[in-house]
Design an enzyme around this catalytic site. Structure first.
Site, PDB file in Angstrom:
ATOM      1  N   GLY A   1       0.823  -1.204   0.000  1.00 35.35           N
ATOM      2  CA  GLY A   1       0.000   0.000   0.000  1.00 35.35           C
ATOM      3  C   GLY A   1       0.855   1.251   0.000  1.00 35.35           C
TER       4      GLY A   1
ATOM      5  N   GLN B   1       3.056  10.003   0.681  1.00 38.61           N
ATOM      6  CA  GLN B   1       4.359   9.323   0.636  1.00 38.61           C
ATOM      7  C   GLN B   1       5.124   9.618  -0.652  1.00 38.61           C
ATOM      8  OE1 GLN B   1       2.576   5.358   1.886  1.00 38.61           O
ATOM      9  NE2 GLN B   1       4.591   5.229   2.818  1.00 38.61           N
TER      10      GLN B   1
ATOM     11  N   CYS C   1       6.567   0.054   6.998  1.00 38.05           N
ATOM     12  CA  CYS C   1       6.117   1.165   6.166  1.00 38.05           C
ATOM     13  C   CYS C   1       7.246   1.526   5.203  1.00 38.05           C
ATOM     14  CB  CYS C   1       5.782   2.361   7.059  1.00 38.05           C
ATOM     15  SG  CYS C   1       5.228   3.800   6.138  1.00 38.05           S
ATOM     16  N   LEU C   2       6.882   1.788   3.966  1.00 36.47           N
ATOM     17  CA  LEU C   2       7.901   2.143   2.963  1.00 36.47           C
ATOM     18  C   LEU C   2       8.603   3.448   3.323  1.00 36.47           C
ATOM     19  CD1 LEU C   2       5.765   1.135  -0.116  1.00 36.47           C
ATOM     20  CD2 LEU C   2       7.857  -0.020   0.652  1.00 36.47           C
TER      21      LEU C   2
ATOM     22  N   HIS D   1      -3.675   1.574   8.210  1.00 41.12           N
ATOM     23  CA  HIS D   1      -2.313   2.123   8.108  1.00 41.12           C
ATOM     24  C   HIS D   1      -2.260   3.213   7.033  1.00 41.12           C
ATOM     25  CE1 HIS D   1       2.239   1.536   7.925  1.00 41.12           C
ATOM     26  NE2 HIS D   1       1.978   2.209   6.811  1.00 41.12           N
ATOM     27  N   GLU D   2      -2.823   2.921   5.852  1.00 35.80           N
ATOM     28  CA  GLU D   2      -2.737   3.894   4.748  1.00 35.80           C
ATOM     29  C   GLU D   2      -3.599   5.132   5.030  1.00 35.80           C
ATOM     30  OE1 GLU D   2      -0.367   3.511   2.802  1.00 35.80           O
ATOM     31  OE2 GLU D   2      -0.012   1.381   3.141  1.00 35.80           O
TER      32      GLU D   2
ATOM     33  N   HIS E   1      -1.909   7.652   7.120  1.00 33.81           N
ATOM     34  CA  HIS E   1      -0.946   8.518   6.411  1.00 33.81           C
ATOM     35  C   HIS E   1      -1.602   9.831   5.980  1.00 33.81           C
ATOM     36  CE1 HIS E   1       2.856   6.402   5.899  1.00 33.81           C
ATOM     37  NE2 HIS E   1       2.250   5.288   5.547  1.00 33.81           N
TER      38      HIS E   1
HETATM   39 NI    NI Z   1       3.108   3.354   5.479  1.00 31.64          NI
END
Ligand code: NI
Length: 168
Positions: free
Chosen positions: A46, A51, A97-98, A139-140, A143
């Protein structure tokens, strides 16, 4: 501009509250395509628009990219202006997380959620999901409010350096 760089913490753009999407125009379609391209370039399930440096309420998920959860996956999905309207149960899950590539930690989330959103044309969407996909969506969506999983870690002792082969 297809694949874009993924911002890494502590980039201040990751801590902003994103604005609602109001125009379902060509620029939004391009942003949606860029989010997908960018996620496809890395291991992950995701990505949220902030991001890649765009402070708008748009996320892209694809839980089928995780071999463990592929079977129960709804497949690739863009959600515009997503809102969690129901939560139930609790699930503790090791998240990564990326934008925080070095760590994973246990986070407690709702086990099942109902989300309302729009698709990239502005049509309404409603999703009722549980398990991994529910965790991923929470989670997304976080963000979009500048909230990272480390902000939700209850037990700092669960924080670990990421193993090279791990997958979020
Ligand atoms: Ni993330």
């Amino acid at each position: 501009m297809p694949q874009r760089p993924i911002l890494v913490y502590p980039d201040p753009r990751l801590k902003q509250v994103c604005a609602p999407v109001e125009r379902f125009d060509e620029a939004l379609q391009q942003l949606a395509a860029d989010l997908r391209e960018t996620l496809l370039s890395v291991p992950g399930t995701g990505l949220a628009a902030p991001q890649i440096g765009v402070l708008l309420r748009l996320i892209y998920i694809d839980s089928s990219r995780s071999p463990k959860y592929a079977e129960s996956s709804s497949g690739p999905l863009w959600l515009v202006n997503p809102q969690i309207v129901e939560r139930s149960g609790a699930k503790r899950f090791r998240e990564g997380c990326l934008s925080l590539p070095q760590f994973t930690a246990n986070v407690k989330r709702a086990r099942r959620i109902v989300v309302t959103a729009q698709d990239c044309t502005g049509a309404p969407l409603r999703l009722d999901v549980e398990g991994f996909e529910a965790v991923l969506l929470q989670h997304e969506i976080d963000h979009l409010d500048g909230v990272l999983f480390i902000d939700r870690v209850e037990d700092l002792g669960s924080t670990r350096l990421r193993e090279p082969a791990s997958d979020d």
